[in-house]
Design a protein around this motif. Structure first.
Motif, PDB file in Angstrom:
ATOM      1  N   ARG A 132       0.839  -1.177   0.000  1.00 39.56           N
ATOM      2  CA  ARG A 132       0.000   0.000   0.000  1.00 39.56           C
ATOM      3  C   ARG A 132       0.888   1.246   0.000  1.00 39.56           C
ATOM      4  O   ARG A 132       1.859   1.327   0.749  1.00 39.56           O
ATOM      5  CB  ARG A 132      -0.836  -0.062   1.277  1.00 39.56           C
ATOM      6  CG  ARG A 132      -1.811   1.046   1.458  1.00 39.56           C
ATOM      7  CD  ARG A 132      -2.275   1.014   2.896  1.00 39.56           C
ATOM      8  NE  ARG A 132      -3.430   0.164   3.104  1.00 39.56           N
ATOM      9  CZ  ARG A 132      -3.846  -0.217   4.305  1.00 39.56           C
ATOM     10  NH1 ARG A 132      -3.158   0.117   5.390  1.00 39.56           N
ATOM     11  NH2 ARG A 132      -4.927  -0.957   4.434  1.00 39.56           N
ATOM     12  N   ILE A 133       0.542   2.204  -0.853  1.00 41.21           N
ATOM     13  CA  ILE A 133       1.298   3.463  -0.867  1.00 41.21           C
ATOM     14  C   ILE A 133       0.614   4.472   0.053  1.00 41.21           C
ATOM     15  O   ILE A 133      -0.601   4.645  -0.002  1.00 41.21           O
ATOM     16  CB  ILE A 133       1.364   4.056  -2.293  1.00 41.21           C
ATOM     17  CG1 ILE A 133       2.044   3.068  -3.255  1.00 41.21           C
ATOM     18  CG2 ILE A 133       2.088   5.397  -2.292  1.00 41.21           C
ATOM     19  CD1 ILE A 133       2.017   3.512  -4.710  1.00 41.21           C
ATOM     20  N   LYS A 154       6.074   2.026   1.531  1.00 42.22           N
ATOM     21  CA  LYS A 154       5.989   2.725   0.249  1.00 42.22           C
ATOM     22  C   LYS A 154       5.351   4.093   0.472  1.00 42.22           C
ATOM     23  O   LYS A 154       4.198   4.181   0.911  1.00 42.22           O
ATOM     24  CB  LYS A 154       5.110   1.947  -0.735  1.00 42.22           C
ATOM     25  CG  LYS A 154       5.695   0.624  -1.130  1.00 42.22           C
ATOM     26  CD  LYS A 154       4.799  -0.009  -2.175  1.00 42.22           C
ATOM     27  CE  LYS A 154       5.493  -1.217  -2.791  1.00 42.22           C
ATOM     28  NZ  LYS A 154       4.728  -1.705  -3.933  1.00 42.22           N
ATOM     29  N   THR A 155       6.088   5.143   0.115  1.00 39.68           N
ATOM     30  CA  THR A 155       5.562   6.479   0.387  1.00 39.68           C
ATOM     31  C   THR A 155       5.752   7.391  -0.825  1.00 39.68           C
ATOM     32  O   THR A 155       6.644   7.192  -1.649  1.00 39.68           O
ATOM     33  CB  THR A 155       6.260   7.111   1.598  1.00 39.68           C
ATOM     34  OG1 THR A 155       7.658   7.201   1.320  1.00 39.68           O
ATOM     35  CG2 THR A 155       6.025   6.296   2.861  1.00 39.68           C
ATOM     36  N   GLY A 177       8.386  10.069  -5.138  1.00 38.40           N
ATOM     37  CA  GLY A 177       8.244   8.766  -4.508  1.00 38.40           C
ATOM     38  C   GLY A 177       9.521   8.440  -3.770  1.00 38.40           C
ATOM     39  O   GLY A 177      10.607   8.814  -4.208  1.00 38.40           O
ATOM     40  N   ALA A 178       9.389   7.729  -2.628  1.00 36.16           N
ATOM     41  CA  ALA A 178      10.592   7.430  -1.843  1.00 36.16           C
ATOM     42  C   ALA A 178      11.466   6.393  -2.548  1.00 36.16           C
ATOM     43  O   ALA A 178      12.670   6.330  -2.320  1.00 36.16           O
ATOM     44  CB  ALA A 178      10.204   6.959  -0.438  1.00 36.16           C
ATOM     45  N   ASP A 179      10.860   5.575  -3.420  1.00 32.21           N
ATOM     46  CA  ASP A 179      11.648   4.646  -4.229  1.00 32.21           C
ATOM     47  C   ASP A 179      11.172   4.736  -5.671  1.00 32.21           C
ATOM     48  O   ASP A 179      10.085   5.255  -5.946  1.00 32.21           O
ATOM     49  CB  ASP A 179      11.503   3.211  -3.687  1.00 32.21           C
ATOM     50  CG  ASP A 179      10.064   2.756  -3.749  1.00 32.21           C
ATOM     51  OD1 ASP A 179       9.651   2.164  -4.768  1.00 32.21           O
ATOM     52  OD2 ASP A 179       9.314   3.048  -2.776  1.00 32.21           O
ATOM     53  N   VAL A 180      11.986   4.238  -6.592  1.00 31.67           N
ATOM     54  CA  VAL A 180      11.711   4.400  -8.018  1.00 31.67           C
ATOM     55  C   VAL A 180      10.375   3.784  -8.424  1.00 31.67           C
ATOM     56  O   VAL A 180       9.581   4.395  -9.145  1.00 31.67           O
ATOM     57  CB  VAL A 180      12.847   3.781  -8.870  1.00 31.67           C
ATOM     58  CG1 VAL A 180      12.511   3.837 -10.354  1.00 31.67           C
ATOM     59  CG2 VAL A 180      14.163   4.514  -8.601  1.00 31.67           C
TER      60      VAL A 180
END
Lengths: 261, 261
Positions: free
Chosen positions: B84-85, B103-104, B130-133
């Motif tokens: 979940r984002i 996921k943020t 986004g905190a990750d790609v």
């Protein structure tokens, strides 16, 4: 009316064109810079002059459209003549600086003019004043041929109007510049923020600005205000402005609300 | 994506409607005020919830659209879940305040929203992060369904963008209010100055604001500046603002010009 235009800047240029379109020929143009006088005179089919003594005898209206500081000295150099109106176009200059002349008036266009931006002069609010009733009525009639938005405004009200315009127009444009420069630092485009700027103005078409205020100061969002002030630390002039304006907004909205409870 | 919206204010409302139009259903709404949650849920055909533990298992995206101060506490109350984002919508809040979640993301709409003013969300610039790609790409894809103007913007650039917006939008609207209040004093209508306000903004559609600055400070017209400051004597907060901003403008234009000579 036959008009002599003293000045060849943005106001003089736009006003001359509007006068000619309304059937009031501008027959002579003077400017501190002879070159500018010749340029404008050529554009509008007038003669350029270099000496106020050569203002034609049949000129009914002499318009002084120069920087505020130059109005009084120029007025003192214009020969006195009984049936001629001397008018200036300044927001912050009292009509009395023209008082050595028998008939005086003010014709203040409340608009921001730029050399190469064409404008529908019919929509430019014109604030008029005459030192006597007869002159005021003559200027009113002329103004109504130039614009659909003519108001009689006294010298003291005109000054307040000008201060209002400085806040609503000059200072807001300066803040657009501040915004543009902040964005450049982070290599973001000024275009990104334009929809927000346009929407901010759209809102006041149908609402009082005080009813559509938004932002961290309006909400007294202290955490965000503190973060923004911290980021502006290396720009003390902007930081001070940010602090003062936010304080004013908090005072207006938050404190007013809590004292109403 | 299935969305849960935490918040029921202007941003939450406009964003929810845009999500639904783009085929991404908002299935649950929470608000600090249960009444507001029920209201928005009814409007968009969602369920209102009062407890973050009841966020449905199949929700892919939880959007925190609340006041900046409330983002961190709310984030800490949302159960952690792998697929979940969790996203917020704030200009001045670092993505890291959400970091307890796997996921943020950030989805910051750069626009001023009012309850009863409809807006074409397709024209609202959306700044995403986004905190990750993988998460950033998911949010990017979603944002591009909502708006034609999507930008990847880092947390630090987003803060600068927000400060820019405060100057270009919140502070300019405050100056419209100042202008309106000054005009009221002389019983002049705010409508008189609107053409000037609209033209000031029109000019920056095609010009950089720094190239179309006008006014007494731009000309360093000391006589007019002194008159205006005198009139503002009984309004010390406005007088101080007038003085500071005029000084900044003089510095930018007049001093820069004379040092260039």
């Amino acid at each position: 009316m036959k008009v002599a235009m003293l000045g060849a800047g943005n106001v003089a240029t736009h006003l001359s064109k509007a006068l000619i379109r309304s059937g009031n020929p501008v027959v002579q143009v003077w400017s501190r810079s002879e070159e500018n006088a010749v340029d404008l005179a050529l554009k509008i089919g007038a003669n350029s002059i270099t000496d106020f003594a050569t203002i034609a005898d049949d000129v009914d209206l002499v318009i002084i459209a120069v920087s505020d500081d130059a109005i009084a000295p120029i007025s003192s150099l214009i020969p006195q003549k009984n049936n001629r109106i001397i008018a200036h176009t300044s927001g912050s200059t009292d009509i009395s600086v023209l008082s050595r002349h028998p008939k005086t008036a003010v014709l203040y266009p409340l608009q921001t003019f730029s050399k190469n931006v064409e404008l529908d002069f019919k929509n430019v609010p014109l604030c008029i004043e005459g030192a006597d009733v007869e002159t005021e009525n003559l200027i009113l009639k002329l103004a109504e041929k130039l614009s659909n938005k003519v108001e009689r405004v006294s010298s003291s009200d005109r000054m307040l109007l000008h201060i209002s315009a400085v806040f609503a127009c000059n200072f807001t444009n300066y803040f657009y510049t501040v915004s543009q420069e902040l964005l450049e630092e982070s290599s973001l485009s000024f275009d990104l923020i334009k929809p927000l700027i346009f929407e901010t103005v759209n809102k006041i078409a149908d609402n009082l600005p005080q009813d559509v205020q938004t932002g961290p100061a309006k909400r007294n969002d202290e955490q965000t205000l503190a973060k923004h002030l911290k980021i502006l630390e290396n720009k003390p002039a902007l930081q001070e402005l940010y602090r003062l304006i936010s304080q004013n907004i908090v005072k207006k909205y938050v404190e007013a609300e809590s004292s109403a409870k």
